[in-house]
Design a protein around this motif. Structure first.
Motif, PDB file in Angstrom:
ATOM      1  N   ILE A   7       0.830  -1.202   0.000  1.00  0.00           N
ATOM      2  CA  ILE A   7       0.000   0.000   0.000  1.00  0.00           C
ATOM      3  C   ILE A   7       0.862   1.248   0.000  1.00  0.00           C
ATOM      4  CG2 ILE A   7      -1.677   1.341   1.316  1.00  0.00           C
ATOM      5  CD1 ILE A   7      -2.828  -1.332   2.305  1.00  0.00           C
ATOM      6  N   VAL A   8       1.890   1.262   0.834  1.00  0.00           N
ATOM      7  CA  VAL A   8       2.760   2.437   0.916  1.00  0.00           C
ATOM      8  C   VAL A   8       3.416   2.698  -0.424  1.00  0.00           C
ATOM      9  CG1 VAL A   8       4.870   3.360   1.938  1.00  0.00           C
ATOM     10  CG2 VAL A   8       3.208   2.207   3.375  1.00  0.00           C
ATOM     11  N   PHE A   9       3.973   1.661  -1.018  1.00  0.00           N
ATOM     12  CA  PHE A   9       4.657   1.828  -2.291  1.00  0.00           C
ATOM     13  C   PHE A   9       3.664   2.246  -3.367  1.00  0.00           C
ATOM     14  CE2 PHE A   9       6.142  -0.010  -6.325  1.00  0.00           C
ATOM     15  CZ  PHE A   9       7.300   0.726  -6.470  1.00  0.00           C
ATOM     16  N   ASP A  96      14.606   4.059   0.422  1.00  0.00           N
ATOM     17  CA  ASP A  96      14.699   4.304   1.863  1.00  0.00           C
ATOM     18  C   ASP A  96      14.025   3.156   2.609  1.00  0.00           C
ATOM     19  OD1 ASP A  96      14.609   5.163   4.467  1.00  0.00           O
ATOM     20  OD2 ASP A  96      13.785   7.143   4.019  1.00  0.00           O
ATOM     21  N   PRO A  97      14.759   2.365   3.374  1.00  0.00           N
ATOM     22  CA  PRO A  97      14.163   1.212   4.057  1.00  0.00           C
ATOM     23  C   PRO A  97      13.147   1.595   5.121  1.00  0.00           C
ATOM     24  CG  PRO A  97      16.409   1.575   4.811  1.00  0.00           C
ATOM     25  CD  PRO A  97      16.207   2.485   3.639  1.00  0.00           C
ATOM     26  N   SER A  98      13.150   2.849   5.546  1.00  0.00           N
ATOM     27  CA  SER A  98      12.209   3.276   6.580  1.00  0.00           C
ATOM     28  C   SER A  98      10.923   3.861   6.010  1.00  0.00           C
ATOM     29  CB  SER A  98      12.871   4.312   7.499  1.00  0.00           C
ATOM     30  OG  SER A  98      13.117   5.528   6.810  1.00  0.00           O
ATOM     31  N   MET A  99      10.755   3.809   4.679  1.00  0.00           N
ATOM     32  CA  MET A  99       9.605   4.441   4.049  1.00  0.00           C
ATOM     33  C   MET A  99       8.282   3.890   4.577  1.00  0.00           C
ATOM     34  SD  MET A  99       8.808   5.038   0.002  1.00  0.00           S
ATOM     35  CE  MET A  99       8.485   3.307  -0.351  1.00  0.00           C
ATOM     36  N   ALA A 100       8.180   2.574   4.694  1.00  0.00           N
ATOM     37  CA  ALA A 100       6.936   1.971   5.176  1.00  0.00           C
ATOM     38  C   ALA A 100       6.648   2.395   6.611  1.00  0.00           C
ATOM     39  CB  ALA A 100       7.028   0.455   5.075  1.00  0.00           C
ATOM     40  N   GLN A 101       7.678   2.439   7.428  1.00  0.00           N
ATOM     41  CA  GLN A 101       7.482   2.836   8.821  1.00  0.00           C
ATOM     42  C   GLN A 101       7.045   4.299   8.928  1.00  0.00           C
ATOM     43  OE1 GLN A 101      10.917   2.127  11.257  1.00  0.00           O
ATOM     44  NE2 GLN A 101       9.991   2.978  13.111  1.00  0.00           N
ATOM     45  N   GLN A 102       7.629   5.155   8.082  1.00  0.00           N
ATOM     46  CA  GLN A 102       7.266   6.564   8.090  1.00  0.00           C
ATOM     47  C   GLN A 102       5.795   6.779   7.767  1.00  0.00           C
ATOM     48  OE1 GLN A 102       9.803   8.833   5.428  1.00  0.00           O
ATOM     49  NE2 GLN A 102      11.604   7.662   6.008  1.00  0.00           N
ATOM     50  N   ALA A 103       5.252   5.889   6.956  1.00  0.00           N
ATOM     51  CA  ALA A 103       3.891   6.081   6.460  1.00  0.00           C
ATOM     52  C   ALA A 103       2.807   5.487   7.349  1.00  0.00           C
ATOM     53  CB  ALA A 103       3.771   5.476   5.070  1.00  0.00           C
ATOM     54  N   GLN A 104       3.164   4.758   8.362  1.00  0.00           N
ATOM     55  CA  GLN A 104       2.179   4.021   9.140  1.00  0.00           C
ATOM     56  C   GLN A 104       1.039   4.907   9.645  1.00  0.00           C
ATOM     57  OE1 GLN A 104       1.797   0.684   9.649  1.00  0.00           O
ATOM     58  NE2 GLN A 104       3.403   0.537   8.114  1.00  0.00           N
ATOM     59  N   LYS A 179      25.149   4.595  -7.307  1.00  0.00           N
ATOM     60  CA  LYS A 179      24.750   5.995  -7.247  1.00  0.00           C
ATOM     61  C   LYS A 179      23.673   6.182  -6.194  1.00  0.00           C
ATOM     62  CE  LYS A 179      25.914   6.803 -12.064  1.00  0.00           C
ATOM     63  NZ  LYS A 179      25.449   7.068 -13.435  1.00  0.00           N
ATOM     64  N   GLU A 180      23.677   7.339  -5.567  1.00  0.00           N
ATOM     65  CA  GLU A 180      22.710   7.616  -4.515  1.00  0.00           C
ATOM     66  C   GLU A 180      21.339   7.905  -5.115  1.00  0.00           C
ATOM     67  OE1 GLU A 180      22.338  10.251  -0.417  1.00  0.00           O
ATOM     68  OE2 GLU A 180      23.813  10.823  -1.938  1.00  0.00           O
ATOM     69  N   VAL A 181      20.294   7.453  -4.416  1.00  0.00           N
ATOM     70  CA  VAL A 181      18.919   7.755  -4.783  1.00  0.00           C
ATOM     71  C   VAL A 181      18.350   8.721  -3.750  1.00  0.00           C
ATOM     72  CG1 VAL A 181      16.597   6.826  -5.140  1.00  0.00           C
ATOM     73  CG2 VAL A 181      18.591   5.515  -5.894  1.00  0.00           C
ATOM     74  N   LEU A 182      17.768   9.813  -4.215  1.00  0.00           N
ATOM     75  CA  LEU A 182      17.192  10.821  -3.331  1.00  0.00           C
ATOM     76  C   LEU A 182      15.760  11.124  -3.752  1.00  0.00           C
ATOM     77  CD1 LEU A 182      20.251  13.274  -3.220  1.00  0.00           C
ATOM     78  CD2 LEU A 182      19.568  11.657  -1.429  1.00  0.00           C
ATOM     79  N   GLY A 183      15.058  11.922  -2.943  1.00  0.00           N
ATOM     80  CA  GLY A 183      13.681  12.292  -3.259  1.00  0.00           C
ATOM     81  C   GLY A 183      13.486  13.797  -3.229  1.00  0.00           C
ATOM     82  N   LEU A 184      12.534  14.278  -4.027  1.00  0.00           N
ATOM     83  CA  LEU A 184      12.203  15.706  -4.046  1.00  0.00           C
ATOM     84  C   LEU A 184      11.270  16.086  -2.905  1.00  0.00           C
ATOM     85  CD1 LEU A 184      11.681  16.221  -7.882  1.00  0.00           C
ATOM     86  CD2 LEU A 184      13.524  17.188  -6.485  1.00  0.00           C
ATOM     87  N   GLU A 185      10.592  15.088  -2.349  1.00  0.00           N
ATOM     88  CA  GLU A 185       9.701  15.341  -1.222  1.00  0.00           C
ATOM     89  C   GLU A 185       9.683  14.103  -0.332  1.00  0.00           C
ATOM     90  OE1 GLU A 185       6.044  16.426  -3.098  1.00  0.00           O
ATOM     91  OE2 GLU A 185       5.664  14.438  -3.888  1.00  0.00           O
TER      92      GLU A 185
END
Length: 305
Positions: A7-9, A96-104, A179-185
């Motif tokens: 769901i988060v993804f 980001d491995p913490s993405m799912a946790q951030q969205a809970q 290469k590093e992966v980043l986000g705009l938001e």
């Protein structure tokens, strides 16, 4: 992939995905690309950004967040642009491995609201049956989630296939090239938008998606056709007219986010050559990423594929 991660993804990709929910009359013909062939209106998904003291160009690519694997075509020019860049920047930092946790907590409606309160008993039953049939998810398990985000679970049904993602392809390419992966938001930025759109309106959109399945699928296929033809301006026009059935929130969902991204794009591109990948619906139009970059003094030219 467990339910929470799925769901988060999916919800993160759905925000600016071009799989627009049908809330308007669907035209049978695919909109034509603008007749002009200037750089500003060229049919291309890949754009080079140079000038304004940039020592080395960066690149902007328009993605279709979820589509059938058979429709995905990673052109050699796109691969070369990634190779020439020092980092990859997506809407979100998708590795980001913490993405799912951030969205809970961000996924849930505020004030303890649930779909049982927002939908009639008959609607709740119909939506629940559809979720169960298409996503194998009991509605009671996700009834407190923001209704818009539940659309992420319906993407495979609308596409007619298990979807693939350009974003995840770019994540894998970045990893292989170290290469590093980043986000705009951030995830919080994205999920917070849906507290600004009444949950009742989101619920109507969700119900319409279920009740008008054939129209939804038809519109999705139109969007896929436009994307494969690289018709950026036509994509922008169609997206802003039917932003997931919430056209009056197109400023919030698209234009305002474009404007916020520009400062980050400028900073990252100035630091090192960067490959930016955002939803193709964000590229075109007078308030699109390409126009905003030109306003800032950059040279933005299409790279034909």
């Amino acid at each position: 992939m467990n339910l929470s991660r799925k769901i988060v993804f999916g919800a993160a990709l759905l925000l600016t995905s071009l799989t627009v929910q049908a809330q308007k009359k669907i035209t049978k013909s695919v909109p034509k690309a603008p007749a002009a062939t200037t750089d500003a209106s060229a049919n291309s998904l890949l754009w080079e950004v140079s000038g304004k003291r940039l020592g080395t160009p960066s690149y902007v690519f328009g993605t279709f967040h979820m589509m059938c694997p058979t429709d995905m075509n990673m052109a050699e020019s796109v691969k070369q642009a990634v190779s020439k860049s020092k980092q990859v920047v997506l809407e979100l930092d998708m590795d980001d491995p913490s993405m799912a946790q951030q969205a809970q907590t961000g996924m849930m409606m505020q004030g303890g609201q649930s779909l049982r309160q927002l939908l009639s008993p008959a609607e709740y039953t119909r939506v629940g049956a559809y979720l169960e049939a298409q996503a194998h998810v009991p509605i009671d398990q996700v009834s407190t989630m923001k209704p818009f985000l539940l659309g992420a679970l319906l993407i495979p049904a609308a596409l007619g296939c298990p979807p693939a993602s350009y974003e995840m392809a770019f994540v894998e390419m970045a990893k292989s090239q170290k290469k590093e992966v980043l986000g705009l938001e951030t995830m919080q930025d994205q999920l917070g938008i849906f507290d600004k759109i009444p949950y009742a309106e989101q619920s109507k959109m969700l119900t319409a998606t279920v009740d008008r399945e054939a129209e939804t699928k038809q519109e999705v296929q139109q969007m896929v056709a436009l994307y494969k033809a690289q018709q950026v301006e036509a994509l922008h026009e169609m997206t802003t007219k039917s932003v997931f059935g919430l056209p009056k929130y197109s400023e919030l969902l698209i234009d305002a986010r474009n404007q916020r991204w520009i400062a980050g794009i400028e900073k990252m591109a100035a630091a090192q050559p960067t490959f930016f990948a955002v939803g193709a619906g964000h590229l075109g139009g007078p308030k699109g990423v390409l126009a905003l970059l030109r306003e800032q003094g950059y040279q933005v030219r299409p790279i034909t594929q």
